[in-house]
Scaffold this motif. Structure first.
Motif, PDB file in Angstrom:
ATOM      1  N   LEU A  92       0.794  -1.222   0.000  1.00 44.85           N
ATOM      2  CA  LEU A  92       0.000   0.000   0.000  1.00 44.85           C
ATOM      3  C   LEU A  92       0.828   1.274   0.000  1.00 44.85           C
ATOM      4  N   THR A  93       2.109   1.201   0.380  1.00 42.64           N
ATOM      5  CA  THR A  93       2.958   2.389   0.439  1.00 42.64           C
ATOM      6  C   THR A  93       4.331   2.074  -0.129  1.00 42.64           C
ATOM      7  N   ASP A  94       5.102   3.120  -0.351  1.00 45.18           N
ATOM      8  CA  ASP A  94       6.474   2.949  -0.821  1.00 45.18           C
ATOM      9  C   ASP A  94       7.467   2.878   0.333  1.00 45.18           C
ATOM     10  N   ASP A  95       6.959   2.937   1.570  1.00 43.40           N
ATOM     11  CA  ASP A  95       7.824   2.830   2.738  1.00 43.40           C
ATOM     12  C   ASP A  95       8.389   1.418   2.827  1.00 43.40           C
ATOM     13  N   LEU A  96       9.644   1.324   3.297  1.00 41.06           N
ATOM     14  CA  LEU A  96      10.262   0.011   3.467  1.00 41.06           C
ATOM     15  C   LEU A  96       9.767  -0.640   4.750  1.00 41.06           C
ATOM     16  N   HIS A  97       9.492  -1.925   4.664  1.00 45.56           N
ATOM     17  CA  HIS A  97       9.044  -2.721   5.804  1.00 45.56           C
ATOM     18  C   HIS A  97       9.933  -3.955   5.923  1.00 45.56           C
ATOM     19  N   TYR A  98      10.152  -4.380   7.160  1.00 46.43           N
ATOM     20  CA  TYR A  98      10.982  -5.553   7.413  1.00 46.43           C
ATOM     21  C   TYR A  98      10.349  -6.796   6.799  1.00 46.43           C
ATOM     22  N   VAL A  99      11.140  -7.530   6.026  1.00 42.03           N
ATOM     23  CA  VAL A  99      10.674  -8.776   5.405  1.00 42.03           C
ATOM     24  C   VAL A  99      11.120  -9.968   6.246  1.00 42.03           C
ATOM     25  N   GLY A 100      12.413 -10.014   6.593  1.00 47.38           N
ATOM     26  CA  GLY A 100      12.939 -11.128   7.370  1.00 47.38           C
ATOM     27  C   GLY A 100      14.445 -11.208   7.252  1.00 47.38           C
ATOM     28  N   THR A 101      14.998 -12.285   7.811  1.00 47.74           N
ATOM     29  CA  THR A 101      16.438 -12.508   7.857  1.00 47.74           C
ATOM     30  C   THR A 101      16.786 -13.743   7.034  1.00 47.74           C
ATOM     31  N   VAL A 102      17.835 -13.639   6.227  1.00 44.83           N
ATOM     32  CA  VAL A 102      18.278 -14.757   5.386  1.00 44.83           C
ATOM     33  C   VAL A 102      18.908 -15.823   6.272  1.00 44.83           C
ATOM     34  N   VAL A 103      18.446 -17.055   6.140  1.00 47.80           N
ATOM     35  CA  VAL A 103      18.974 -18.192   6.899  1.00 47.80           C
ATOM     36  C   VAL A 103      19.232 -19.361   5.946  1.00 47.80           C
ATOM     37  N   TRP A 104      20.088 -20.268   6.372  1.00 47.90           N
ATOM     38  CA  TRP A 104      20.344 -21.497   5.626  1.00 47.90           C
ATOM     39  C   TRP A 104      19.476 -22.595   6.221  1.00 47.90           C
ATOM     40  N   ASP A 105      18.703 -23.270   5.375  1.00 50.74           N
ATOM     41  CA  ASP A 105      17.871 -24.391   5.808  1.00 50.74           C
ATOM     42  C   ASP A 105      18.651 -25.675   5.542  1.00 50.74           C
ATOM     43  N   GLU A 106      19.157 -26.283   6.602  1.00 53.69           N
ATOM     44  CA  GLU A 106      19.992 -27.476   6.496  1.00 53.69           C
ATOM     45  C   GLU A 106      19.213 -28.653   5.888  1.00 53.69           C
ATOM     46  N   ASP A 107      17.944 -28.812   6.254  1.00 49.49           N
ATOM     47  CA  ASP A 107      17.151 -29.939   5.766  1.00 49.49           C
ATOM     48  C   ASP A 107      16.904 -29.878   4.259  1.00 49.49           C
ATOM     49  N   ASP A 108      16.616 -28.678   3.749  1.00 45.25           N
ATOM     50  CA  ASP A 108      16.312 -28.528   2.327  1.00 45.25           C
ATOM     51  C   ASP A 108      17.493 -28.017   1.507  1.00 45.25           C
ATOM     52  N   ALA A 109      18.630 -27.756   2.170  1.00 47.89           N
ATOM     53  CA  ALA A 109      19.857 -27.291   1.513  1.00 47.89           C
ATOM     54  C   ALA A 109      19.584 -26.084   0.616  1.00 47.89           C
ATOM     55  N   ARG A 110      19.043 -25.020   1.248  1.00 45.87           N
ATOM     56  CA  ARG A 110      18.764 -23.798   0.496  1.00 45.87           C
ATOM     57  C   ARG A 110      18.682 -22.607   1.444  1.00 45.87           C
ATOM     58  N   GLU A 112      16.698 -19.438   2.818  1.00 44.96           N
ATOM     59  CA  GLU A 112      15.309 -19.029   3.001  1.00 44.96           C
ATOM     60  C   GLU A 112      15.300 -17.725   3.781  1.00 44.96           C
ATOM     61  N   VAL A 113      14.138 -17.138   3.933  1.00 41.54           N
ATOM     62  CA  VAL A 113      13.990 -15.931   4.730  1.00 41.54           C
ATOM     63  C   VAL A 113      13.061 -16.234   5.892  1.00 41.54           C
ATOM     64  N   LYS A 114      13.582 -16.045   7.094  1.00 36.13           N
ATOM     65  CA  LYS A 114      12.817 -16.276   8.314  1.00 36.13           C
ATOM     66  C   LYS A 114      12.249 -14.936   8.770  1.00 36.13           C
ATOM     67  N   SER A 115      10.945 -14.916   9.045  1.00 35.92           N
ATOM     68  CA  SER A 115      10.308 -13.686   9.506  1.00 35.92           C
ATOM     69  C   SER A 115       9.400 -13.993  10.690  1.00 35.92           C
ATOM     70  N   ILE A 116       8.781 -12.959  11.216  1.00 41.87           N
ATOM     71  CA  ILE A 116       7.856 -13.166  12.324  1.00 41.87           C
ATOM     72  C   ILE A 116       6.616 -13.937  11.871  1.00 41.87           C
ATOM     73  N   HIS A 117       6.402 -14.007  10.563  1.00 43.63           N
ATOM     74  CA  HIS A 117       5.243 -14.717  10.015  1.00 43.63           C
ATOM     75  C   HIS A 117       5.574 -16.141   9.588  1.00 43.63           C
ATOM     76  N   GLY A 118       6.799 -16.562   9.785  1.00 46.86           N
ATOM     77  CA  GLY A 118       7.212 -17.900   9.360  1.00 46.86           C
ATOM     78  C   GLY A 118       8.408 -17.814   8.433  1.00 46.86           C
ATOM     79  N   ARG A 119       8.453 -18.719   7.453  1.00 45.12           N
ATOM     80  CA  ARG A 119       9.580 -18.753   6.514  1.00 45.12           C
ATOM     81  C   ARG A 119       9.076 -18.659   5.083  1.00 45.12           C
ATOM     82  N   PHE A 120       9.828 -17.894   4.281  1.00 43.83           N
ATOM     83  CA  PHE A 120       9.652 -17.923   2.837  1.00 43.83           C
ATOM     84  C   PHE A 120      10.569 -19.020   2.332  1.00 43.83           C
ATOM     85  N   GLU A 121      10.122 -19.839   1.414  1.00 43.27           N
ATOM     86  CA  GLU A 121      10.962 -20.923   0.909  1.00 43.27           C
ATOM     87  C   GLU A 121      11.896 -20.454  -0.197  1.00 43.27           C
TER      88      GLU A 121
END
Length: 147
Positions: A92-110, A112-121
Motif C-alpha cells: 500500500l505504500t512505498d515505505d520500506l518494511h521488514y521482510v525477514g532474515t536470510v537463513v540457511w535451511d539445512e534440511d532442504d539445503a537452500r 530461506e527468509v525467516k520472519s515473524i510470520h514464518g519462513r519464505f521458501e
C-alpha cells in the motif's frame, strides 16, 4: 562453476571481511576461521598444507558471524548474504518494511527468509539489505542502506 563467497566480522576490529573461508581444525587450529580476500590469491603453500595466517589479506573472523553469499543481489546492487536483514516496500505504500532474515535451511539445503510470520521458501526479489543480525548499523564497505 559458481563463486562461493563468505563474510565474517574480523576478530581484531569487528569490521566485515569478504572472500574465501578457511577453517583450521585439529589441536592447533581449534576451529578458528579466517576469511581470505580472494583478490590477492592463495595463502596456502605449494604442498597445500600450510595456511599463512599472517598475510595482510587473511583475517581471522568470529565464527558466529560467518555467512555465505546467496549469489543474489538486492535492489541497490549489493550481494545478499546469510544473516542479512531484508526490507521491501509494502503493498500500500512505498515505505520500506521488514521482510525477514536470510537463513540457511539445512534440511532442504537452500537459503530461506525467516520472519515473524514464518519462513519464505526462497529469497524474494525486490528487497533491500538494511543490516545483519550481527550489526544494527550500516555494513562496512558493501553494506546496508539506511534510507
Amino acid at each position: 562453476m559458481r563463486e562461493i563467497k563468505s563474510r565474517g566480522k574480523r576478530a581484531d576490529n569487528g569490521e566485515w571481511s569478504y572472500g574465501d573461508l578457511i577453517q583450521l581444525l585439529g589441536k592447533q587450529g581449534n576451529g578458528r576461521m579466517f576469511i581470505v580476500d580472494n583478490r590477492f590469491g592463495a595463502c596456502i603453500d605449494s604442498d597445500g598444507s600450510f595456511v599463512n595466517t599472517e598475510a595482510p589479506f587473511v583475517n581471522e573472523v568470529d565464527p558466529e558471524t560467518v555467512g555465505q553469499s546467496t549469489g543474489l543481489i538486492d535492489n541497490k546492487g549489493r550481494e545478499i548474504f546469510e544473516s542479512d536483514q531484508l526490507w521491501a516496500t509494502g503493498n500500500l505504500t512505498d515505505d520500506l518494511h521488514y521482510v525477514g532474515t536470510v537463513v540457511w535451511d539445512e534440511d532442504d539445503a537452500r537459503f530461506e527468509v525467516k520472519s515473524i510470520h514464518g519462513r519464505f521458501e526462497y529469497v524474494p526479489s525486490d528487497v533491500v539489505v538494511k543490516g545483519t543480525v550481527w550489526d544494527d548499523e550500516e555494513l562496512g564497505g558493501e553494506g546496508a542502506d539506511t534510507e
